[in-house]
Design an enzyme around this catalytic site. Structure first.
Site, PDB file in Angstrom:
ATOM      1  N   THR A  50      19.483   4.413  -1.329  1.00  0.00           N
ATOM      2  CA  THR A  50      20.097   3.720  -0.202  1.00  0.00           C
ATOM      3  C   THR A  50      19.821   2.218  -0.329  1.00  0.00           C
ATOM      4  O   THR A  50      18.838   1.803  -0.949  1.00  0.00           O
ATOM      5  CB  THR A  50      19.566   4.261   1.135  1.00  0.00           C
ATOM      6  OG1 THR A  50      18.137   4.221   1.122  1.00  0.00           O
ATOM      7  CG2 THR A  50      20.027   5.693   1.353  1.00  0.00           C
TER       8      THR A  50
ATOM      9  N   THR B 191      18.812  -0.723   1.425  1.00  0.00           N
ATOM     10  CA  THR B 191      17.587  -1.457   1.743  1.00  0.00           C
ATOM     11  C   THR B 191      16.399  -0.931   0.953  1.00  0.00           C
ATOM     12  O   THR B 191      15.556  -1.697   0.472  1.00  0.00           O
ATOM     13  CB  THR B 191      17.287  -1.385   3.254  1.00  0.00           C
ATOM     14  OG1 THR B 191      18.391  -1.930   3.977  1.00  0.00           O
ATOM     15  CG2 THR B 191      16.032  -2.153   3.605  1.00  0.00           C
ATOM     16  N   CYS B 192      16.343   0.382   0.782  1.00  0.00           N
ATOM     17  CA  CYS B 192      15.239   0.995   0.038  1.00  0.00           C
ATOM     18  C   CYS B 192      15.264   0.574  -1.420  1.00  0.00           C
ATOM     19  O   CYS B 192      14.211   0.309  -2.022  1.00  0.00           O
ATOM     20  CB  CYS B 192      15.335   2.522   0.138  1.00  0.00           C
ATOM     21  SG  CYS B 192      15.513   3.133   1.826  1.00  0.00           S
ATOM     22  N   SER B 193      16.454   0.505  -2.004  1.00  0.00           N
ATOM     23  CA  SER B 193      16.597   0.182  -3.428  1.00  0.00           C
ATOM     24  C   SER B 193      16.511  -1.308  -3.718  1.00  0.00           C
ATOM     25  O   SER B 193      16.032  -1.714  -4.783  1.00  0.00           O
ATOM     26  CB  SER B 193      17.935   0.705  -3.948  1.00  0.00           C
ATOM     27  OG  SER B 193      18.018   2.110  -3.851  1.00  0.00           O
TER      28      SER B 193
END
Length: 234
Positions: A118, A120-122
């Site tokens: 996803t 923001t996570c990546s």
């Protein structure tokens, strides 16, 4: 144009009174929903139900939401034990590790993301901990691990895609067991992409399994759970 509807019913002659507040969950166990539709439910000698609606010629309707962030874990608590998994890149076998073994006698950072791959996570959350791993370890951190409600194969594919080596462990909480014990579930089943029940974003600093810092985000927000935030706390 305004319209109001009132309904009044006499149910009992009891002299006791009680008030019931109804809350609509929004990404957390406790939340308050405020909208043009208001609902009042009061138990007293007489039960009064009052519904009021407002209609506007405006094409849009304004809504406001107030959410209380809560969890089953707090600073000073012992982390619940649980079994997490990962794919051994040398053998392609699924291995398991317990939370207790990751934290016993160690200073450990566990941070969680709503989902692998996803945005923001990546782009921010995981890369931040990778880039700050050496600095965190210089301050005494022994273990840095990312936890997500994804299976071990997805977590390994994500690790490779991000170019993560031994800076951060990429751990699967595939059944959401650890997430549930912490009380940080993020219910996304109503979303069209079908993400199901995931984890809220958070960052935890634990020493010998005891929570020293707990930075829990509202849903998938990214405001206080970064590597920089954990460095400030050390």
């Amino acid at each position: 144009m305004a319209t109001s509807l009132s309904v009044f019913r006499l149910l009992s002659s009891s002299s006791s009174a009680a008030t019931i507040s109804l809350a609509k969950p929004l990404l957390s166990p406790t939340s308050t929903f405020t909208a043009p539709l208001s609902f009042t439910h009061t138990l007293s000698p007489n039960l009064s139900l009052k519904f009021s609606t407002r209609c506007s010629s405006s094409a849009s309707t304004a809504r406001s939401f107030s959410t209380t962030i809560s969890s089953a874990i707090s600073v000073g608590d012992k982390l619940p034990d649980s079994t997490l998994s990962y794919l051994d890149p040398s053998t392609n076998d699924v291995k398991t590790v317990t939370v207790s073994s990751l934290t016993a006698g160690k200073k450990t950072i566990l941070f969680a993301v709503p989902g692998a791959f996803t945005p923001t996570c990546s782009q921010k959350h995981v890369p931040g901990f990778v880039s700050k791993a050496a600095e965190l370890r210089s301050k005494g951190v022994d273990v840095i691990a990312c936890v997500s409600v994804n299976d071990a194969f997805v977590m390994e594919a994500w690790r490779k895609d991000l170019g993560v080596n031994d800076e951060v462990m990429m751990l699967s909480d595939g059944n959401g067991e650890f997430t549930g014990k912490l009380g940080v579930e993020l219910d996304l089943r109503d979303k069209p992409v079908g993400l199901g029940v995931r984890s809220r974003r958070y960052a935890i600093l634990a020493e010998d399994g005891v929570v020293k810092v707990l930075n829990l985000e509202e849903g998938g927000a990214f405001t206080n759970s970064s590597a920089e935030d954990m460095l400030k706390a050390l």
